[in-house]
Design an enzyme around this catalytic site. Structure first.
Site, PDB file in Angstrom:
ATOM      1  N   GLY A   1       0.820  -1.212   0.000  1.00  0.00           N
ATOM      2  CA  GLY A   1       0.000   0.000   0.000  1.00  0.00           C
ATOM      3  C   GLY A   1       0.850   1.256   0.000  1.00  0.00           C
TER       4      GLY A   1
ATOM      5  N   LYS B   1      -1.478 -15.960 -10.416  1.00  0.00           N
ATOM      6  CA  LYS B   1      -0.666 -15.486  -9.301  1.00  0.00           C
ATOM      7  C   LYS B   1      -0.604 -16.544  -8.210  1.00  0.00           C
ATOM      8  CE  LYS B   1       1.924 -12.666  -7.065  1.00  0.00           C
ATOM      9  NZ  LYS B   1       1.490 -11.613  -6.154  1.00  0.00           N
TER      10      LYS B   1
ATOM     11  N   ASN C   1       2.201 -18.020  -5.735  1.00  0.00           N
ATOM     12  CA  ASN C   1       2.066 -17.808  -4.287  1.00  0.00           C
ATOM     13  C   ASN C   1       1.897 -19.103  -3.510  1.00  0.00           C
ATOM     14  OD1 ASN C   1       2.388 -15.083  -3.778  1.00  0.00           O
ATOM     15  ND2 ASN C   1       0.244 -14.585  -4.167  1.00  0.00           N
TER      16      ASN C   1
END
Lengths: 306, 306
Positions: free
Chosen positions: A12, A184, A188
């Site tokens: 973030g 993804k 992961n």
């Protein structure tokens, strides 16, 4: 562009800082870094060049941010029980909500509370971590792939991708959010969990033949499950896995976020990265036996979600 | 009975001490504990009552021990490259060699160097660990099951078992060494590896439903592979696993030896407990997929055997 960042961890803070440097009006919901960011701003130590944002708009309370054009969600998924209440004060009728959180289940949670057409999801290929309060370290990569959750408005999706790209974050709009999420996951699921469990980094796993094979086998399990979801076109397992491995070979002793979470005693994002994907796989009759075993091994000693 | 103990870890010290207290003439090959045992003797802290052997015959060099009636082998299997040379000076034509080491492959190594008829193997159900030099802690259980490797002389096997039993070590003679080895593996394979990998003890694994199921599934894999070895009678999987789990439920936060090895930075006994059993299972067409994955996860970062 008024942006609200919910979940100001490494991801973030980094993307918020890039957008702010690119001219956006960025507002960060903060906990740990509130004092540091409010007093000395945000220092970005990046492989692409360091920079320092001297003025940063930080908040402890999301209602003080008000409505924004874009909510950027980077919250750790184990805090998802707070997600909707944190996001709600920022959302007006035209607000876009982009979640870059890990794994599955995040869009669904938001779609139950907001207009699904306002939602986008994305996956971030970002090597980053937090340093001292007021700092973020960008170690490599950084690109984003994003897609609409329920809307068919591809132009809007492309506009948002362009905004990121102009701010120095390579960003690709996809017409298949489910596919980019699963692609993804194919990275992961093996690497986050195996690194967290064994305490070895990506390079160490890949340089040891038995774990390199295990990583490839687990990727194959995930791709098989992905190809039974409603993808617009199937993933070519062999090429995809070869590409994933070669990308990973180029990482220099990278520690995935879950490994760092475990090393630093934080909770693990097991629900989003393991439990929900395993459930989605089971629902379509695609068992992921090795993923299931890894999840069991990771889960012992973890508190239950919520 | 002149006994030589090769490999004086917790197991070697405990059983040596019990035999010595029972009247045997016990000689210990020592490294870490040489100075302490030679000066202050051996203190046994046991759930059955503590005792102190004030005089202990310790050696750094096995040739100083000379021939014995019984060699008791407790060496960690990752030191097996030294096994034959350490045992050889103690062996005469009538010497019995009993290896209580973990896993598979130990008898075969000895059988290549000595007369196979002199060999016995056994499995120890012993909860113990080393304390300070000169001490050993007996936390629970202690019984032994042993069997001939190549000889058909069951009476000899029973005599040895009786000698242990008279010394306070409950000991059962079996006519099927392969079966008792595999039955022990059905416990060692899940618990040693999972505890070492996750850092959680037996109780923690069993109280968490996903890992309890995994333990039971791995036991089932091992039993299936065992039943394809040349056992005299098959293992009844359901009853056996239920019994193993209930015995394990009664253990109070026990840490298996491999977990302690990892916590203390020692090498793991992967060859004897995983690699050789996996090979034997493959040879008879019984895959052990979960065992294989656990082995891969444990092996990263370990140096190769020898």
């Amino acid at each position: 562009l008024k942006v609200g960042v919910i979940g100001s961890g490494a991801l973030g803070l980094y993307y918020g800082a890039m957008l702010q440097r690119g001219g956006a009006d960025v507002h960060y919901l903060l906990r740990r870094d509130y004092v540091a960011l409010s007093s000395t701003g945000l220092k970005v130590f990046s492989v692409n060049g360091n920079f320092h944002l001297e003025q940063v708009k930080g908040y402890r309370d999301p209602t003080k941010i008000g409505q924004v054009d874009l909510v950027l969600v980077g919250l750790k998924t184990f805090a998802n029980h707070s997600l909707v209440e944190l996001v709600r004060p920022l959302v007006g009728p035209e607000t876009l909500i982009l979640t870059l959180q890990n794994g599955l289940g995040n869009e669904e949670l938001l779609a139950a509370a907001f207009r699904p057409q306002q939602l986008l999801g994305g996956v971030a290929f970002l090597c980053s971590n937090r340093g001292e309060p007021g700092e973020v370290h960008h170690l490599g990569e950084g690109r984003i792939r994003l897609g609409n959750y329920a809307s068919a408005d591809l132009a809007r999706c492309q506009n948002l991708a362009d905004a990121f790209s102009r701010a120095g974050v390579p960003c690709e709009a996809s017409d298949d959010l489910i596919r980019i999420r699963w692609e993804k996951l194919a990275w992961n699921i093996p690497f986050n969990g195996l690194c967290a469990l064994t305490g070895k980094d990506v390079t160490e796993l890949l340089e040891h033949a038995p774990t390199r094979e295990l990583v490839a086998d687990m990727m194959a399990e995930v791709v098989r499950a992905a190809n039974r979801q409603s993808l617009k076109s199937p993933i070519d397992a062999a090429n995809f896995i070869e590409h994933m491995l070669s990308v990973s070979d180029a990482m220099d002793h990278y520690k995935p976020s879950m490994m760092i979470d475990r090393l630093e005693g934080r909770r693990l994002e097991l629900e989003a990265i393991y439990a929900i994907p395993l459930q989605r796989a089971r629902e379509v009759g695609a068992s992921m036996a090795q993923v299931d075993m890894l999840h069991r091994c990771l889960s012992v000693g973890e508190t239950d979600p919520r």
